[in-house]
Structure formats: structure tokens, C-alpha cells
Design a protein around this motif. Structure first.
Motif, PDB file in Angstrom:
ATOM      1  N   CYS A 144       6.925   1.796   5.616  1.00 42.60           N
ATOM      2  CA  CYS A 144       5.567   1.610   5.732  1.00 42.60           C
ATOM      3  C   CYS A 144       5.484   0.512   7.289  1.00 42.60           C
ATOM      4  N   ALA A 145       6.939  -0.452   7.242  1.00 43.21           N
ATOM      5  CA  ALA A 145       7.159  -1.065   8.111  1.00 43.21           C
ATOM      6  C   ALA A 145       8.104  -0.424   9.832  1.00 43.21           C
TER       7      ALA A 145
ATOM      8  N   ILE B 106       7.857  -8.153  -0.875  1.00 41.86           N
ATOM      9  CA  ILE B 106       6.838  -7.999   0.230  1.00 41.86           C
ATOM     10  C   ILE B 106       6.046  -9.380  -0.485  1.00 41.86           C
TER      11      ILE B 106
ATOM     12  N   ASN C 105      -1.188   1.834   2.998  1.00 43.75           N
ATOM     13  CA  ASN C 105      -2.032   2.028   4.381  1.00 43.75           C
ATOM     14  C   ASN C 105      -2.596   1.994   5.496  1.00 43.75           C
TER      15      ASN C 105
ATOM     16  N   ARG D 194       6.922 -14.375   7.707  1.00 42.05           N
ATOM     17  CA  ARG D 194       7.793 -13.252   7.351  1.00 42.05           C
ATOM     18  C   ARG D 194       9.059 -13.284   8.618  1.00 42.05           C
TER      19      ARG D 194
ATOM     20  N   CYS E  72       8.880  -3.616   2.744  1.00 43.49           N
ATOM     21  CA  CYS E  72       7.721  -2.811   3.196  1.00 43.49           C
ATOM     22  C   CYS E  72       8.448  -1.232   3.115  1.00 43.49           C
TER      23      CYS E  72
ATOM     24  N   HIS F 299      -1.537  -7.971   6.542  1.00 43.50           N
ATOM     25  CA  HIS F 299      -1.944  -7.940   5.728  1.00 43.50           C
ATOM     26  C   HIS F 299      -2.282  -8.920   4.651  1.00 43.50           C
TER      27      HIS F 299
ATOM     28  N   ASP G   9       1.565 -11.911   8.523  1.00 50.37           N
ATOM     29  CA  ASP G   9       1.498 -10.526   7.911  1.00 50.37           C
ATOM     30  C   ASP G   9       0.278 -10.209   7.910  1.00 50.37           C
TER      31      ASP G   9
ATOM     32  N   SER H  57       4.819   0.993  -0.673  1.00 51.28           N
ATOM     33  CA  SER H  57       4.447  -0.601   0.057  1.00 51.28           C
ATOM     34  C   SER H  57       3.248  -1.846  -0.209  1.00 51.28           C
ATOM     35  N   CYS H  58       2.548  -2.003   0.461  1.00 47.55           N
ATOM     36  CA  CYS H  58       1.384  -3.355   0.022  1.00 47.55           C
ATOM     37  C   CYS H  58       0.547  -2.813  -0.575  1.00 47.55           C
TER      38      CYS H  58
HETATM   39  S1  SF4 Z   1       4.055  -2.705   3.761  1.00 43.04           S
HETATM   40 FE1  SF4 Z   1       3.716  -2.269   4.820  1.00 43.04          FE
HETATM   41  S2  SF4 Z   1       1.116  -3.058   5.441  1.00 43.04           S
HETATM   42 FE2  SF4 Z   1       2.030  -4.055   3.766  1.00 43.04          FE
HETATM   43  S3  SF4 Z   1       2.737  -5.807   4.229  1.00 43.04           S
HETATM   44 FE3  SF4 Z   1       4.165  -4.086   4.860  1.00 43.04          FE
HETATM   45  S4  SF4 Z   1       4.313  -3.836   6.991  1.00 43.04           S
HETATM   46 FE4  SF4 Z   1       2.382  -4.737   6.469  1.00 43.04          FE
END
Ligand code: SF4
Lengths: 179, 412
Positions: free
Chosen positions: B361-362, B100, B380, B34, B358, B123, B121, B297-298
Motif C-alpha cells: 500500500c505504501a 501498521i 484502500n 510514523r 503497510c 488513516h 498517518d 494493508s490497514c
Molecule cells: S496500509 Fe496504506 S493506507 Fe493503511 S496506513 Fe499503511 S500506507 Fe496508509
């Protein structure tokens, strides 16, 4: 085989000021993200534990060949390689922990830096390991000795880990082995 | 001896014996990098292999999702390094508009039940949602897989989780997630592949499965594997254009532990700032002032998640002091919001809608929290400092939406 499979050295046991073993040391405590732009390995050592309460002076006190012992889940968090390389930079010879963050463990193994997991070494052994003592570790059997006394048994190196360690890193290993 | 799902997937892609604790060399069906980590992967490749081709360009991908589009020059430079490499090596790159990566590979049919994929990644184990193996790794590891198509991996022992009870509205799969996380804690799954069973799992659609699988990381697990149901198989068949055999555990598979989770009396849950596993009923923190709300988010960025939020926000407005944000997981989800008129619902409710990725979240795609700010997020992780200096509560889309309307934490 040319790298030692027996490593002996003076230990640093990661504890807090009350003597409790430190668990869950994440990669930001080991190597803070403020120094991520640094790419020269020699410069990384000075920032090791720069963000870990009570351990900021570690780089000036540790000596070449010393062994570091930590609690559970050491190196959790981000995938930054500097959190491994800063110890290489300081000449640390071996890293022992009760367990490691998964990505941290792979990063260390792949760069040929010896790390070994020894569940219970701090929490379950009766506090017999103290900073400044000398231990001897057999990477092939996992045995950890203090003089004549066997103090703990770590999970020995797997074949792959030993292969990468001997070759230098994952890339060199793959050049010399059928993978 | 029978095999668990992960053991079966591995056994089909290695010549080494597959037993928990053993290290095997695993053939990878795909590998990705990524925008975080991608430039380092390229640097390792160029240093170690100069201009050598990658093992198989058709199985190698870049997915940009963290800082999309790049908002600083160093990020922009790193993304460009990946683009140049991708062009030179004929590798497919899903750019800053796509969303994502872990979701894109499912939508595009690059991953189906039984597939193995690794990337930068952490996750990526989300792919357990469709019964595939995914794993996040460091830059050197991923560079190596680009070049060889393989990686070494220690076969994890499998933990079997049976969920008793059903999820009825206003409960969502996130509440189940948080309930499990609260019960087993941050190390409850440590080093295991978890397998989930029970009526609620069988009935769950892909979005719910993604939500559940996305928090394996917070439970310390290698992955959470969900045995594919008919919907998953149909979806993956359609997306990949391939016939698909689900990989299921043998009846006599061996589990290190069996765990039962009873959700019969489950209430909507939240996790308190600082630790995802610090879970309480939303009712227990009712009344806490909320300054901002993030949907995405994911974990909760799929259409189904955003539909739950929209159904609560429809025809209403978020509290005047609340800044609410929606970030769809992917471009496809964004398109669905548009076509279904949900962008309008969010707009009228006073919500910012951003391009996919993301998001909150990021690293600040849609802003960070300031000191003293209280955020409710459907992501998360809520470690201190991750999304800014403020305090973040994790919740599902229903709790987040009613809290946005009330301006304080509220249980639906
Ligand atoms: S949303 Fe957050 S946890 Fe999910 S891939 Fe993106 S940065 Fe990682």
C-alpha cells in the motif's frame, strides 16, 4: 493585531482551458513529489502548479499580493507542507477555495497563511470572477467584494485561525496564549 | 440536546462548548508519528523547543510501518532521527518489525473506546473501529501535540448510517465497504463524522470494524464511528488492563442526515483502477487478466482477513502467471499465521509472505506494479501511480483469492 484583516488583490481563478473551475487539485499537482527534498522556502515558489496542466507558467506570472481562487477539495492528498509554502514563497496573499482537503487546510492555518473557504464561489456564482480582476476580502466577516458589489460570503476566520494568523504560526501562537 | 459519539468524546476532553462547526481545544490521550513524517516532526520540535521535554512521554509514540525495514538511505536516516529522539526523550518507539501503527495502538491497548489520538498517518481515523477518535495531521501539527498534548479541532456534524441486511459468506466486510463507497461516492461523507448502525454492524468483530472504518477517508469523512459491542469492550479491556465504559450516542442526539444502505442483495464487489469509489460487482469485470494479487494493508491485513484468503487457497496453487503476496498488518498477526499453520498454506499456494507493515500500500515494501500490470489489492486506495504504474482493482480477500487462483478477476 498587526496583520491585515482586509486583503485586496488581483485574482487568479483556477480554471481549465474550457473555463471550467478546477476541483480536486491534489498536492502532487500543486507541488510535485520530485521536489520534496527542497527545504528553502524561497526555492519552492518556482515549482507551484508544476504538475497542473495549463498552469505550469503560474510562478512566472503571479505577482506579490495576488489572490488565488480554486474549486472544491483543493489540496487533497498527501500532508506535504511544501504545497502550502510554495504559495507563501511566491507572495500570494490569500487562498480562497470552495473547500479544502482537511490536512491541507490545517497546514495552512498552522503556518499562518491566510486561507478561507467559500462554498459555491466558482460553481454557483454566475461566473462573475475572472482572472485579473481585483477583489477585497474581509477575513473577519468573510465578505468578498468586487468594487462596491458583494460577490460572495466565505466562512470567516475562526478565533483560533485569526489568533494563529496574527501570531505568525501555531508555535508562536501557543507561546503567547493559554492553550 | 443529546450528543453523538464524537461530541461525547470531545466533551469529556475540552472545556469549550462542543457544537458542530465550533473549534475546540482537545486534550489528547496519545499522539504518534510514523516513519513518514516522523523526522519532520523531530525537526520542528528541535527548531521550536530545542531540548525541552515532550508533554508526556508515556502518551507519545513512534510507529514505523511505511518503509519497513528502510530500503533507501534517506528513509533509514529519517528512521534513525526518530530513534535518537525517542531515546533522548524516553518515548516508546514501535520499530520496523511491529507493523501498521493504527493497528499496533489497538493491539497494545493504547487506544480504547473514547480515547483521542492523532498522528502523521492519514488513516488514523481507523480508530473509529473501536469507538475512539483518531486523526491524521501534518508534521507541524503533530510536533505541537508532542509538546503540548493538545490540538485544536473543528467539531464535525454527524451523519447517521443504518445498514439493512446481513453479510453471509462469501461476502466480507470489504464488500459492504465498497458498496457504501460506490453508493455515496468520494464526497458522500465530506466533513462528517459518520456513525454506523444495524444488525450487521452489531455482529461485526474487530477485524471487520477495522475494515469498515479504514475507508472513511475515501468517503471524505473525518471518521467512521462504530458503537462498541461486547466483543470490542472485552478485547480492549483485556489489552489495556483497564475497565472501559463505552461511549455511545444519546437517544436524542442530533444528526445532520440519516442514510440507509440496503445490502440485502449484495454481491462481491470490486473498485476499478483509478478511483476507490468506482465500484462494480466483481462479476461485471469477470475475466480481466490478473498479474499480481496483494493481501494486506490497514484495511484487510488482520488474521480474519487472511483466514478468508487461506481457506480459499488451501491445497491449491495460484495461477502460474500470478505473483501473489501476503503482508500481515502486525507482528501479532504474523505470529498467529505461523501458529495456525497458515504460513504453510500460503507457501504451498505459491504466495510470498512478507514481514508486517503497510506492504503493497505504501512505498514499495513488497514491490510496485509495472506499466500494463493488473493487480488485485485488498488495500484502500487505487489512485493512479500510488502502487506503481500498473492498474489496481480493490477487492476483499475472497474476491482476491479466487482471482489469484483463476488468474483473472472472478467472483466467489
Ligand atoms: S496500509 Fe496504506 S493506507 Fe493503511 S496506513 Fe499503511 S500506507 Fe496508509
Amino acid at each position: 493585531m498587526n496583520k491585515p484583516t482586509m486583503i485586496s488583490g488581483r485574482v487568479w481563478v483556477l480554471r481549465d482551458s474550457d473555463g471550467r473551475p478546477l476541483d480536486d487539485i491534489d498536492t502532487d499537482m500543486i507541488y510535485h513529489n520530485a521536489h520534496l527534498a527542497i527545504t528553502d522556502l524561497r526555492e519552492m515558489g518556482q515549482y507551484a502548479f508544476g504538475n497542473l496542466e495549463g498552469w505550469q507558467d503560474f510562478p512566472s506570472r503571479v505577482g506579490t499580493g495576488d489572490i488565488l481562487i480554486a474549486g472544491g477539495n483543493f489540496g487533497s492528498g498527501s500532508s506535504r507542507q511544501q504545497a502550502v509554502d510554495c504559495f507563501v514563497s511566491l507572495g500570494v496573499s490569500l487562498l480562497i477555495a470552495e473547500s479544502f482537503g482537511a490536512i491541507y487546510r490545517r497546514n495552512a492555518i498552522n503556518s499562518g497563511f491566510p486561507i478561507i473557504a467559500c462554498p459555491g464561489i466558482l460553481h454557483e456564482s454566475k461566473g462573475q470572477l475572472v482572472s485579473g480582476e481585483t477583489v477585497e476580502v474581509d477575513l473577519e466577516t468573510g465578505e468578498i467584494r468586487k468594487g462596491e458589489e458583494a460577490v460572495a460570503r466565505a466562512r470567516p476566520f475562526s478565533e483560533v485561525q485569526m489568533g494563529i494568523y496574527q501570531a505568525g504560526d501555531l508555535f508562536s501562537y501557543a507561546r503567547s496564549h493559554e492553550v | 440536546m443529546g450528543q453523538t459519539i464524537i461530541e461525547k468524546i470531545f466533551a469529556a476532553r475540552t472545556s469549550d462548548p462542543v457544537e458542530p462547526g465550533r473549534i475546540i481545544w482537545l486534550e489528547l490521550d496519545a499522539r504518534t508519528a510514523r516513519d513518514f513524517g516522523g523526522a519532520n516532526v523531530v525537526k520542528h520540535l528541535e527548531r521550536e523547543y530545542a531540548d525541552d521535554p515532550v508533554a508526556d512521554p508515556a502518551k507519545t509514540f513512534f510507529t514505523f510501518d511505511c518503509v519497513v525495514p528502510a530500503n533507501t538511505i534517506p528513509y533509514a536516516n529519517n528512521q534513525q532521527i526518530c530513534r535518537d529522539f525517542a531515546r533522548k526523550h524516553d518515548v516508546r518507539l514501535y520499530d520496523v518489525d511491529m507493523g501498521i501503527g493504527s493497528h499496533v495502538v489497538i493491539e497494545k491497548g493504547l487506544v480504547v473506546p473514547g480515547t483521542t489520538l492523532v498522528g502523521t498517518d492519514s488513516h488514523l481515523n481507523i480508530l473509529g473501529a473501536v469507538g475512539a477518535f483518531g486523526q491524521g495531521m501534518g508534521d507541524q501539527d503533530i510536533a505541537f501535540t508532542f509538546k503540548t498534548g493538545k490540538t485544536w479541532f473543528e467539531v464535525p456534524p454527524t451523519l447517521r448510517v443504518t445498514v439493512k441486511g446481513r453479510l453471509e459468506p462469501p461476502l466480507t466486510p470489504k464488500d459492504l465497504n465498497l458498496a457504501i463507497l460506490g453508493q455515496i461516492g468520494s464526497t458522500g461523507g465530506l466533513g462528517y463524522s459518520m456513525e454506523f448502525y444495524g444488525e450487521v454492524i452489531e455482529e461485526m468483530g474487530i477485524a471487520g470494524r477495522i475494515t469498515l472504518a479504514s475507508q472513511a477517508t475515501e468517503m471524505g469523512a473525518v471518521i467512521a464511528m462504530l458503537p462498541p459491542n461486547r466483543d470490542v469492550l472485552d478485547y480492549c479491556r483485556e489489552r489495556s488492563g483497564r475497565e472501559i465504559e463505552p461511549i455511545l450516542a444519546d437517544d436524542n442526539a442530533e444528526y445532520v442526515k440519516n442514510l440507509e444502505i440496503d445490502i440485502t442483495n449484495l454481491k462481491p464487489m470490486v473498485s476499478r483502477p483509478g478511483a476507490p469509489h468506482d465500484v462494480v460487482e466483481a462479476g461485471a469485470v469477470k475475466g480481466v487478466r490478473v498479474d499480481s494479487v496483494f493481501f494486506g494493508s490497514c484495511t484487510n491485513g488482520r488474521l480474519e482477513d487472511l483466514e478468508v484468503a487461506a481457506s480459499i487457497l488451501r491445497g491449491k496453487r495460484v495461477a502460474p502467471h500470478v505473483m501473489a503476496k501476503v503482508v500481515p498488518a502486525t507482528r501479532e498477526v504474523y505470529g498467529d499465521l505461523l501458529k495456525k499453520g497458515l504460513l504453510d498454506v500460503f507457501y504451498e499456494a505459491g504466495v510470498i509472505v512478507s514481514n508486517p507493515g503497510c506492504g503493497g500500500c505504501a512505498s514499495g515494501q513488497i514491490g510496485m506494479t509495472g506499466k500494463g500490470e493488473v493487480q488485485v489489492s485488498t488495500s484502500n486506495r487505487n489512485f493512479r501511480g500510488k502502487q506503481g504504474a500498473g492498474d489496481t482493482y480493490l477487492a476483499g480477500p475472497a474476491v482476491a483469492a479466487v482471482s489469484a487462483l483463476a488468474g483473472e478477476i472472478t467472483s466467489p
